[in-house]
Design an enzyme around this catalytic site. Structure first.
Site, PDB file in Angstrom:
ATOM      1  N   THR A  22      40.411  39.714  24.225  1.00 35.07           N
ATOM      2  CA  THR A  22      40.835  39.916  25.672  1.00 35.07           C
ATOM      3  C   THR A  22      41.321  38.534  25.393  1.00 35.07           C
ATOM      4  O   THR A  22      40.990  37.466  25.335  1.00 35.07           O
ATOM      5  CB  THR A  22      40.014  39.645  26.488  1.00 35.07           C
TER       6      THR A  22
ATOM      7  N   GLU B  78      39.735  46.984  26.667  1.00 35.59           N
ATOM      8  CA  GLU B  78      38.714  46.798  26.889  1.00 35.59           C
ATOM      9  C   GLU B  78      38.650  49.024  26.491  1.00 35.59           C
ATOM     10  O   GLU B  78      37.421  49.008  26.728  1.00 35.59           O
ATOM     11  CB  GLU B  78      37.710  46.323  27.811  1.00 35.59           C
TER      12      GLU B  78
ATOM     13  N   LYS C  24      41.690  36.159  50.623  1.00 37.98           N
ATOM     14  CA  LYS C  24      40.041  35.529  51.947  1.00 37.98           C
ATOM     15  C   LYS C  24      41.170  35.209  52.785  1.00 37.98           C
ATOM     16  O   LYS C  24      40.604  34.545  52.922  1.00 37.98           O
ATOM     17  CB  LYS C  24      38.960  35.877  51.427  1.00 37.98           C
TER      18      LYS C  24
ATOM     19  N   TRP D 173      40.165  40.962  53.283  1.00 32.73           N
ATOM     20  CA  TRP D 173      40.765  40.753  51.772  1.00 32.73           C
ATOM     21  C   TRP D 173      42.583  41.108  51.952  1.00 32.73           C
ATOM     22  O   TRP D 173      42.612  42.295  52.443  1.00 32.73           O
ATOM     23  CB  TRP D 173      40.603  41.753  50.944  1.00 32.73           C
TER      24      TRP D 173
HETATM   25  P1  AMP Z   1      44.851  43.369  28.741  1.00 36.25           P
HETATM   26  O1  AMP Z   1      43.302  43.739  28.766  1.00 36.25           O
HETATM   27  O2  AMP Z   1      45.428  42.144  29.189  1.00 36.25           O
HETATM   28  O3  AMP Z   1      45.486  44.230  28.989  1.00 36.25           O
HETATM   29  O4  AMP Z   1      44.944  42.978  31.022  1.00 36.25           O
HETATM   30  C1  AMP Z   1      44.164  44.814  31.698  1.00 36.25           C
HETATM   31  C2  AMP Z   1      44.213  43.949  33.332  1.00 36.25           C
HETATM   32  O5  AMP Z   1      45.475  44.521  33.414  1.00 36.25           O
HETATM   33  C3  AMP Z   1      43.618  45.074  33.972  1.00 36.25           C
HETATM   34  O6  AMP Z   1      42.613  44.615  34.515  1.00 36.25           O
HETATM   35  C4  AMP Z   1      44.719  45.046  35.254  1.00 36.25           C
HETATM   36  O7  AMP Z   1      44.798  43.719  35.670  1.00 36.25           O
HETATM   37  C5  AMP Z   1      46.123  44.688  34.440  1.00 36.25           C
HETATM   38  N1  AMP Z   1      46.898  45.260  34.333  1.00 36.25           N
HETATM   39  C6  AMP Z   1      47.381  46.476  33.744  1.00 36.25           C
HETATM   40  N2  AMP Z   1      48.002  47.444  33.641  1.00 36.25           N
HETATM   41  C7  AMP Z   1      48.272  47.373  35.019  1.00 36.25           C
HETATM   42  C8  AMP Z   1      49.235  48.377  36.208  1.00 36.25           C
HETATM   43  N3  AMP Z   1      50.034  49.144  36.399  1.00 36.25           N
HETATM   44  N4  AMP Z   1      49.223  47.486  37.487  1.00 36.25           N
HETATM   45  C9  AMP Z   1      48.513  45.984  38.097  1.00 36.25           C
HETATM   46  N5  AMP Z   1      47.651  45.950  37.301  1.00 36.25           N
HETATM   47  C10 AMP Z   1      47.681  46.445  35.842  1.00 36.25           C
END
Ligand code: AMP
Length: 538
Positions: free
Chosen positions: A185, A330, A433, A438
């Site tokens: 990650t 994940e 906040k 929120w």
């Molecule tokens: P990653 O592990 O780098 O792919 O990041 C995952 C995170 O990206 C998620 O937990 C979200 O916070 C964000 N994310 C992924 N897809 C979207 C989406 N369509 N809209 C908003 N946030 C997203």
């Protein structure tokens, strides 16, 4: 009583066996790192993946060993993945956009024994070579003619590495829960954490992703995965496409608007997948050159929220269906997709876009709920928003060499509506906040990029003496565009709740991004930490 079905473990190499057998001549096209367009097919990929497996075995790589890849989407990278997993070793995708020290950290943490690396990334590894404790050999993804001069240990050109063996190799067999892939990650705080996909989770996820209401690839499709193999398991496309024999078009290292447009047209691409920033570049290129799309039918957009203006432009200007998706490293990685449901056929254009703005319904195998800070589940009424928890066979139960839990806390804040659609309102740590309530930064950003002069927008909370925090809107303007703070606020008026209106708007030349292309709110908060809102001074 046990069922009497055959025990056929869900192993990833079976996917490439299937595609070689039934779709052997289906093409895999790549804009190569060396420059020219390269063409191969699934039969060739299958044969050369077995050579990778044989060459790695000869080198002493065994079940459970980690093999790093630091590479763009190319046919060689695809062969390497299948070759690595064919002996029960684990492909470990390294994101080249990470800081060199982070790359050294994850390669050491993963204990990579071999790293397959594109020529373009050799200098990154040379800089950190003396920190890489476990790597015994570097395989440069090119041929002898293009092999760069390098001091990397035991460096060998990929074509020489696999050219030294034949393809007479039988895949190893092992339990389907065996680790298959490793992706770290891009955690904005603390060290990156390793997510270990299994063969079973990869196969199940590719099957689920190929359902018609998900990415739903077909043999007749040609897919251009802009989403890199080094991020979030490439949205499973490296497995889902060969599973049905869809043609793949790899963009290599050129992800700019003109290069992607050219491939979409010349290779007759029907479906593509990328983060919003990439689509923004493509749309800007098309708009400034008055171009059309002749074969593209669908685009999957995820990784960050898809702005409303992007949905409208793709669907109503270019006739391309938008499939807004949410997922995370994940989760193998797809969690939800915003596909229309029965009963939504007659929605107005405006309401249809509203549905697509949501991140969507969970694909099969993903269970989700929202919970408050006490862990109590909140209603699926489309209004309550709280932490999103997920569970399923293709969702991490823990991190490599770390702890795990029953449900995965996504770190996202979301609503769930009665139709089953999830909508992300924020990352938990980015929520603003204000007066005990929120405010969703994503909603405001989405609306702001609809302003004709705004190219990109980010919203952060700024300390406020009365309200605790209030939103500040930070914008990059489109090339040669002009606007004012007042004009942007007027544009937002009526589009978002009154008390969500940003207290100020600032224009900047650059917004910082993470290694995976997301807006880096931590850096923005640092940059604006002494910023005084006009409302705070009053
Ligand atoms: P990653 O592990 O780098 O792919 O990041 C995952 C995170 O990206 C998620 O937990 C979200 O916070 C964000 N994310 C992924 N897809 C979207 C989406 N369509 N809209 C908003 N946030 C997203």
């Amino acid at each position: 009583m046990k069922g009497l079905m055959q025990d056929w473990p869900l192993l990833v190499p079976k996917i490439i066996d299937h595609s070689a057998q039934y779709y052997g001549d289906r093409e895999v096209v790549t804009r190569s790192i060396e420059g020219p367009i390269h063409r191969t097919n699934y039969a060739q990929i299958h044969s050369r993946a077995r050579k990778v497996a044989k060459a790695l075995t000869k080198h002493g790589i065994r079940l459970g060993d980690r093999v790093g890849t630091l590479a763009w989407n190319t046919w060689r990278h695809l062969e390497a993945w299948y070759g690595i997993v064919g002996i029960g070793a684990i492909y470990h995708t390294i994101n080249p956009r990470l800081f060199p020290d982070q790359i050294a950290y994850i390669a050491n943490h993963a204990e990579d024994r071999v790293i397959f690396v594109d020529m373009t990334f050799v200098p990154i590894l040379e800089k950190i070579a003396d920190q890489l404790k476990t790597v015994e050999r570097f395989v440069i993804l090119t041929d002898a003619a293009h092999m760069p001069k390098t001091a990397l240990k035991n460096a060998v050109a990929y074509e020489d590495f696999i050219g030294a063996v034949d393809d007479d190799f039988a895949w190893s067999t092992f339990d389907e829960n065996t680790a298959c892939g490793l992706c770290y990650t891009s955690g904005t705080t603390g060290n990156p954490k390793g997510v270990l996909y299994s063969h079973r989770s990869n196969v199940l996820h590719a099957l689920a992703g190929n359902c018609a209401d998900a990415i739903g690839l077909k043999n007749v499709d040609t897919i251009l995965p802009v989403v890199p193999m080094f991020h979030a398991n490439a949205w499973s496309i490296a497995f889902a496409a060969p599973m049905v024999g869809a043609k793949i078009v790899n963009p290599g290292m050129k992800l700019d608007g003109p290069s992607i447009y050219e491939l979409l047209e010349t290779e007759k691409v029907t479906i593509s997948a990328a983060v919003p920033t990439v689509w923004l570049m493509l749309l800007q290129h098309m708009e400034s050159n008055n171009l059309k799309l002749s074969t593209l039918k669908r685009v999957t957009i995820g990784g960050s929220a898809c702005p409303q203006s992007m949905i409208e432009t793709f669907e109503y200007k270019y006739g391309v269906e938008v499939m807004h998706a949410w997922g995370m490293t994940e989760q193998n990685p797809i969690g939800t997709m915003a596909m229309m449901k029965a009963g939504m056929e007659n929605l107005s254009r405006e309401d249809r876009v509203k549905v697509k703005l949501k991140q969507g319904r969970p694909i099969f195998t993903v269970e989700m709920k929202i919970v408050d800070d006490a862990g109590k589940e909140l209603p699926r009424d489309g209004k309550a928003f709280a932490r999103l928890m997920v569970r399923g066979p293709a969702i991490a139960s823990g991190y490599m060499k770390g702890e795990g839990g029953k449900d995965l806390d996504t770190g996202d804040v979301a609503t769930l509506d009665p139709h089953g659609f999830m909508q992300i309102t924020d990352r938990a740590k980015d929520v603003i906040k204000s007066g005990g309530e929120w405010i969703s930064s994503i909603d405001i950003e989405n609306m702001a990029v609809g302003h004709p002069a705004v190219a990109e927008a980010a919203v952060i909370g700024i300390a406020h003496p009365k309200w605790d925090e209030r939103p500040l809107l930070i914008c990059i303007l489109k090339k040669d565009a002009k606007t004012t703070r007042e004009d942007v606020l007027k544009y937002l008026d009526g589009k978002i709740a009154k008390w969500w209106m940003p207290d100020d708007v600032v224009f900047v030349d650059e917004i910082p991004h993470t290694a995976t292309g997301k807006i880096q709110k931590t850096a923005l908060r640092e940059q604006f930490k002494s910023y005084k809102l006009p409302s705070a001074a009053a």
